[in-house]
Design a protein around this motif. Structure first.
Motif, PDB file in Angstrom:
ATOM      1  N   MET A   1       0.825  -1.206   0.000  1.00  0.00           N
ATOM      2  CA  MET A   1       0.000   0.000   0.000  1.00  0.00           C
ATOM      3  C   MET A   1       0.862   1.260   0.000  1.00  0.00           C
ATOM      4  N   ALA A   2       1.931   1.259   0.825  1.00  0.00           N
ATOM      5  CA  ALA A   2       2.819   2.417   0.895  1.00  0.00           C
ATOM      6  C   ALA A   2       3.510   2.661  -0.436  1.00  0.00           C
ATOM      7  N   ALA A   3       3.894   1.575  -1.123  1.00  0.00           N
ATOM      8  CA  ALA A   3       4.563   1.732  -2.413  1.00  0.00           C
ATOM      9  C   ALA A   3       3.635   2.365  -3.445  1.00  0.00           C
ATOM     10  N   VAL A   4       2.367   1.987  -3.425  1.00  0.00           N
ATOM     11  CA  VAL A   4       1.401   2.567  -4.364  1.00  0.00           C
ATOM     12  C   VAL A   4       1.177   4.040  -4.042  1.00  0.00           C
ATOM     13  N   ALA A   5       1.040   4.371  -2.741  1.00  0.00           N
ATOM     14  CA  ALA A   5       0.862   5.768  -2.351  1.00  0.00           C
ATOM     15  C   ALA A   5       2.065   6.611  -2.763  1.00  0.00           C
ATOM     16  N   VAL A  66       2.072  -4.163 -15.658  1.00  0.00           N
ATOM     17  CA  VAL A  66       1.665  -2.951 -16.374  1.00  0.00           C
ATOM     18  C   VAL A  66       2.078  -1.718 -15.586  1.00  0.00           C
ATOM     19  N   LEU A  67       1.825  -1.742 -14.272  1.00  0.00           N
ATOM     20  CA  LEU A  67       2.183  -0.611 -13.416  1.00  0.00           C
ATOM     21  C   LEU A  67       3.698  -0.403 -13.393  1.00  0.00           C
ATOM     22  N   CYS A  68       4.453  -1.488 -13.380  1.00  0.00           N
ATOM     23  CA  CYS A  68       5.912  -1.369 -13.360  1.00  0.00           C
ATOM     24  C   CYS A  68       6.449  -0.757 -14.647  1.00  0.00           C
ATOM     25  N   TRP A  69       5.921  -1.178 -15.780  1.00  0.00           N
ATOM     26  CA  TRP A  69       6.347  -0.595 -17.055  1.00  0.00           C
ATOM     27  C   TRP A  69       6.033   0.896 -17.117  1.00  0.00           C
ATOM     28  N   LEU A  70       4.878   1.270 -16.596  1.00  0.00           N
ATOM     29  CA  LEU A  70       4.500   2.685 -16.613  1.00  0.00           C
ATOM     30  C   LEU A  70       5.388   3.499 -15.677  1.00  0.00           C
ATOM     31  N   MET A  71       5.790   2.928 -14.550  1.00  0.00           N
ATOM     32  CA  MET A  71       6.714   3.633 -13.659  1.00  0.00           C
ATOM     33  C   MET A  71       8.076   3.807 -14.323  1.00  0.00           C
ATOM     34  N   ALA A 169      10.435  -1.371  -5.908  1.00  0.00           N
ATOM     35  CA  ALA A 169       9.553  -1.668  -4.775  1.00  0.00           C
ATOM     36  C   ALA A 169       8.229  -2.261  -5.240  1.00  0.00           C
ATOM     37  N   LEU A 170       7.641  -1.727  -6.292  1.00  0.00           N
ATOM     38  CA  LEU A 170       6.375  -2.253  -6.798  1.00  0.00           C
ATOM     39  C   LEU A 170       6.536  -3.666  -7.326  1.00  0.00           C
ATOM     40  N   ALA A 171       7.644  -3.912  -8.020  1.00  0.00           N
ATOM     41  CA  ALA A 171       7.872  -5.246  -8.582  1.00  0.00           C
ATOM     42  C   ALA A 171       8.053  -6.295  -7.481  1.00  0.00           C
ATOM     43  N   VAL A 172       8.630  -5.889  -6.360  1.00  0.00           N
ATOM     44  CA  VAL A 172       8.913  -6.839  -5.287  1.00  0.00           C
ATOM     45  C   VAL A 172       7.740  -6.997  -4.329  1.00  0.00           C
ATOM     46  N   LEU A 173       7.062  -5.901  -4.000  1.00  0.00           N
ATOM     47  CA  LEU A 173       6.085  -5.908  -2.913  1.00  0.00           C
ATOM     48  C   LEU A 173       4.654  -6.196  -3.348  1.00  0.00           C
ATOM     49  N   LEU A 174       4.284  -5.821  -4.557  1.00  0.00           N
ATOM     50  CA  LEU A 174       2.893  -5.991  -4.960  1.00  0.00           C
ATOM     51  C   LEU A 174       2.581  -7.452  -5.265  1.00  0.00           C
TER      52      LEU A 174
END
Length: 430
Positions: A1-5, A66-71, A169-174
């Motif tokens: 959640m923190a990574a998304v925020a 998808v989110l990781c590519w966009l980041m 962080a998103l790739a590891v935590l989500l």
């Protein structure tokens, strides 16, 4: 959640950094304030046009990659902005930022329900939307401060590096984030037939356009109209952002229960705080008070407007979010563009009047909607269940006949009454 925020924080900071850096950017790149405002206008236009197609292209794909590519795209665009030798190159980098915005926002808006239990989703959504407010309270003032110490390019470099860290962080935590509801282009016409959804999108457009027609040019506005010293600009933006964080969480709980009423409140406060700047902004403490009120009001806009739209079309999924993001970002662009034309043509002092007038139209639209002229009231009474969308509209048109049929079947022709909003109560009286 923190990574998304934090990802939302980096997205907002990237989009809004030109607000605090507009003057040095225009000086270095040898363009006017209005032309430099295109750095705000262009990403919004691109995001508005790309959000629905990107939602369709994502289909049922896992949202995590998808989110990781966009980041990754957002990180590259920030670094390209930092090293842009000319204004045209900078605008090209801002196009890439617009694509990232159009893809990330619809995912981030609805991701909370995949990360926490359903009962905790409203609080989790407030945390994610809190990244917006923190972007204003920390990202934009800090970027302005860092840009003042060195060069305006340095903040974009730092945000680009932050995006690379968040990518990891998103790739590891989500966890995996599969889409359980396919997004289809055929759903769009049916969604747009919903009067409440159209009203929510119109209110969003009025609020965001009015806000950004002024906010985009806040630094030159404060310097010229309120005679604020340049050294205090970052402090004023810090006050604005801190108030935005408070406004986000103050509006959060109420927006979940009554988004329409919350939107009325933030609209009135937002219009008043902007419109009073030309008249009282030169007073010693007036800029601090007005920006605190402005930040509090706008801090509740995103959450309450999204809540209104989500309640109007709860089954729309990512397409509903994409429509909201499309209108939101198109309105950012329209606000920045119209504000730039007014600033270059009539002067900066006209901007608060223009923005305040647009925002003041939003309560009128909400009143029209809740009065039954445009659409049904979006805030159902506590404990009541209401369907939404085209099916609920059909149900409301058909249901008035049901009590009459009941009366005919029991022979109580003399006591026939029109249906009440609560059909069961009408049947018991009959």
């Amino acid at each position: 959640m923190a990574a998304v925020a934090l990802a939302v924080f980096s997205l907002v900071t990237t989009e809004m950094l030109p607000v605090g850096l507009l003057t040095p950017m225009s000086t270095t790149l040898d363009v006017s304030h209005g032309t430099a405002g295109l750095a705000m206008t262009l990403p919004g236009i691109v995001a508005a046009l790309s959000a629905p197609p990107l939602a369709l292209a994502a289909g049922r794909r896992d949202r995590r990659p998808v989110l990781c590519w966009l980041m990754a795209l957002l990180a590259a665009a920030n670094l390209a902005t930092a090293f842009a030798p000319h204004f045209a190159v900078l605008l090209g980098a801002r196009v890439l930022i617009g694509l990232a915005i159009g893809g990330i926002w619809p995912i981030a808006v609805g991701i909370a329900v995949h990360l926490v239990p359903e009962r905790s989703a409203p609080a989790a959504t407030s945390v994610i939307f809190g990244g917006i407010a923190v972007g204003f309270v920390v990202g934009v003032p800090l970027g302005t401060f860092v840009g003042g110490l060195g060069d305006w390019r340095l903040p974009f470099t730092l945000v680009g590096l932050l995006c690379l860290l968040l990518l990891v962080a998103l790739a590891v935590l989500l966890p995996p984030l599969p889409s359980h509801r396919p997004v289809r282009a055929a759903d769009l016409p049916g969604l747009l037939r919903d009067a409440r959804l159209r009203a929510g999108l119109l209110v969003t457009a009025l609020l965001v356009t009015g806000h950004f027609s002024v906010y985009t040019y806040l630094r030159p506005l404060l310097e010229s109209v309120t005679a604020t010293p340049p050294g205090l600009i970052s402090s004023l933006l810090l006050v604005y952002g801190a108030a935005g964080v408070a406004g986000n969480f103050l509006a959060g709980a109420r927006a979940h229960r009554a988004p329409g009423g919350t939107l009325v409140g933030v609209s009135v406060l937002l219009a008043g705080s902007m419109a009073l700047i030309p008249a009282f902004g030169a007073a010693p403490v007036a800029p601090w008070i007005l920006l605190a009120a402005w930040g509090t009001a706008y801090g509740g806009v995103s959450l309450s407007a999204q809540g209104y739209v989500a309640r109007a079309a709860p089954e729309a999924g990512d397409m509903g979010s994409a429509l909201f993001i499309s209108v939101f970002n198109a309105s950012i662009s329209l606000g920045a563009l119209s504000g730039g034309r007014i600033a270059d043509g009539g002067g900066l002092s006209w901007l608060p009047w223009f923005g305040g007038a647009l925002v003041a139209l939003a309560p009128a639209v909400l009143w029209w909607t809740s009065s039954g002229r445009g659409a049904p009231d979006p805030d159902p009474p506590p404990g009541a269940h209401r369907e939404s969308g085209f099916r609920s509209f059909r149900a409301r048109r058909i249901s008035p006949r049901l009590p009459a049929a009941k009366s005919l079947s029991t022979g109580c022709l003399g006591r026939m009454r029109p249906a009440t909003p609560m059909g069961r109560a009408g049947e018991e009286e009959a």
